[in-house]
Write an enzyme that holds these catalytic residues in place. Structure first.
Site, PDB file in Angstrom:
ATOM      1  N   TYR B 279       0.841  -1.206   0.000  1.00  0.00           N
ATOM      2  CA  TYR B 279       0.000   0.000   0.000  1.00  0.00           C
ATOM      3  C   TYR B 279       0.876   1.256   0.000  1.00  0.00           C
ATOM      4  CZ  TYR B 279      -4.438   2.376   1.180  1.00  0.00           C
ATOM      5  OH  TYR B 279      -5.581   3.141   1.163  1.00  0.00           O
ATOM      6  N   TYR B 327      -1.271   5.172 -10.149  1.00  0.00           N
ATOM      7  CA  TYR B 327      -2.316   4.448 -10.891  1.00  0.00           C
ATOM      8  C   TYR B 327      -3.700   4.926 -10.450  1.00  0.00           C
ATOM      9  CZ  TYR B 327      -5.358   0.154 -10.634  1.00  0.00           C
ATOM     10  OH  TYR B 327      -6.392  -0.746 -10.585  1.00  0.00           O
TER      11      TYR B 327
END
Lengths: 139, 380
Positions: B279, B327
């Site tokens: 993450y 992204y």
């Protein structure tokens, strides 16, 4: 106060009314546990360390050291955008608890903010009802 | 190697029809599109779903919207890690016979939502942090990063954060679904404006509109479906605070519990992992998580990520989708880690495909470095 205060204010809860009342009197009070001997932040009745109910209010010295900081350049909400840059901080209090705050009396420049620096509490009467404890370099 | 298996496998993953800047869709629309697409990917239908999982909303909200009335429901909501944790919960529920087809959905209009998300003003964070302008994760995480720099050296930490930002962008360039596809130089990183010192703009994730969904089912059912099952080999979850001011050690996340536990359950070690999905709400999240997971020792992260080691062609492929940094990151990002890990394990990652990915470690982090979920996924 010439202008209405536009940043978020705390909503004191039953277990923290005393904390905010004392802040208004320019005193910093913490919760101390007689079960394990630790002082903790934020105030709650049952000790988060040992779960003892034998806890009580204790006045803090107001002295501590800087544990971590950030210099905010982009206000997180519109209300803060007129107040950048400002220094957010976590302060290790002498009594052993750590609390969030902002620093005053320090240039918002990394060259002037040193982790470990000695600090002392100062009180900012932001409204008639609410006073926020902030920290400045110790005198 | 013997054929891997486990009691449950991921059999469907998808994003919403569009991700990025999607002003025309509500968060629930994004949930629904992702659910539709993931079930199609799995070769299953809505009628097959009997377990429902989400975070942010309650599952009765998503269940009503989707027209799903599950016999197993789980709205565990501990920030962006939640959806990784849901995979573990789904596998456990399936193993216990409480459901057979679990659908995990997520959707957030992080850029374009018409109404702000309102938080409980009585919570300690609202009472003790917000009045000081300690609001939102860039500020919370920047304070943690300042402590890391103090402890382990400012210059080498800064270099590590830059390495992570630049390497992650190289992966995004290869992903047609990524929002940020322009190459990024080290100078671009260092020149980007301050958000909350020590964070530059390019230390921070982007903010997008996006949905994604994941379908988990039993080993038996998985083998009957068209795509290769991606086995859930290990899973662990942990949280130790909510607000950043309550985090004991700002340089150690709950991944120090979940990393070793998930690897042990899977019966593998760090060296067995072919792809790390970590993450990356912030560059610092990656640095501190690699150390917490045990990939390297405390303070060794800057050496671990040096010389673009995590970029395409490097020997430690990481965040191959382009991550939350480049992204997509609609607010809670964890489910997108799972989507990418599954695509890589299936060999569906196109230009960014890493060769021969058999095992992936996925670590979600939620809140103010508050919660983590780690899962180990495998094929073959």
């Amino acid at each position: 106060m010439a202008e209405a205060y536009d940043r978020p204010l705390p909503v004191p809860q039953p277990e923290s009314d005393f904390y905010w009342e004392k802040a208004k009197a320019h005193e910093l009070w913490l919760r101390h546990c007689n079960g394990c001997g630790r002082t903790y932040f934020y105030p709650r009745d049952i000790c988060p360390h040992c779960f003892s109910r034998e806890t009580e209010w204790a006045q803090a010295s107001g002295r501590g050291t800087l544990h971590a900081f950030g210099i905010v350049h982009r206000g997180p909400t519109p209300a803060f955008r007129d107040h950048v840059p400002y220094i957010v901080a976590l302060v290790d209090l002498e009594e052993g608890a750590r609390m969030p705050t902002t620093l005053v009396g320090v240039e918002p420049d990394p060259a002037h903010v040193r982790i470990g620096m000695a600090l002392e509490v100062t009180f900012d009467d932001v409204t008639e009802a609410i006073t926020l404890p902030r920290f400045r370099p110790a005198t | 190697m013997a054929e891997r298996s486990a009691s449950a496998a991921i059999v469907g993953v998808a994003e919403s029809d569009e991700i990025g800047n999607v002003p025309g869709k509500s968060a629930l629309q994004l949930h629904a599109e992702a659910a539709f697409n993931a079930l199609e990917d799995a070769g299953l239908s809505k009628a097959d779903v009997d377990g429902l999982f989400t975070a942010g909303y309650s599952t009765y909200d998503t269940g009503e919207y989707l027209g799903i009335s599950p016999r197993y429901t789980d709205s565990t909501s501990v920030g962006g890690s939640s959806f990784v944790i849901h995979v573990g919960h789904a596998a456990a529920a399936i193993a216990a016979g409480r459901c057979e087809v679990a659908l995990i959905t997520h959707g957030q209009a992080g850029r374009s939502a018409r109404a702000p998300v309102v938080r409980d003003a009585g919570l300690p964070i609202a009472q003790y942090e917000s009045p000081y302008g300690i609001i939102g994760q860039p500020i919370a995480y920047s304070m943690a990063a300042s402590r890391y720099m103090h402890r382990y050296g400012e210059d080498r930490t800064r270099q590590a954060l830059a390495e992570i930002a630049v390497a992650t962008r190289k992966w995004a360039v290869l992903n047609p679904k990524a929002m940020m596809r322009e190459p990024l130089s080290f100078d671009d990183y260092h020149d980007s404006r301050w958000i909350s010192y020590p964070f530059h703009l390019l230390d921070c994730c982007i903010v997008t509109d996006a949905g994604a969904a994941v379908v988990v089912t039993s080993a038996e059912r998985a083998r009957s479906l068209p795509k290769e099952p991606v086995w859930v080999l290990g899973a662990a979850e942990h949280h130790d605070h909510a607000g950043i001011s309550q985090m004991g050690d700002l340089t150690l996340t709950p991944a120090h519990v979940t990393g070793p536990a998930a690897l042990a359950e899977a019966g593998v070690t760090h060296d067995d992992i072919d792809l790390a999905m970590i993450y990356d709400s912030f560059t610092y999240t990656v640095l501190v998580t690699l150390e917490s997971l045990g990939y390297c020792g405390p303070g060794e992260g800057p050496d671990f990520v040096a010389d673009q080691r995590t970029a395409p062609g490097g020997d430690f492929p990481m965040n191959t989708s382009g991550g939350g940094l480049s992204y997509t990151h609609p607010g809670m990002y964890g489910i997108f880690l799972v989507v990418e890990a599954v695509r890589q394990l299936r060999g569906e990652a196109g230009a960014r495909q890493v060769e021969d990915v058999r095992l992936s470690l996925v670590n979600g982090t939620g809140g103010s470095l508050s919660s983590t979920g780690t899962i180990v996924l495998g094929v073959g």
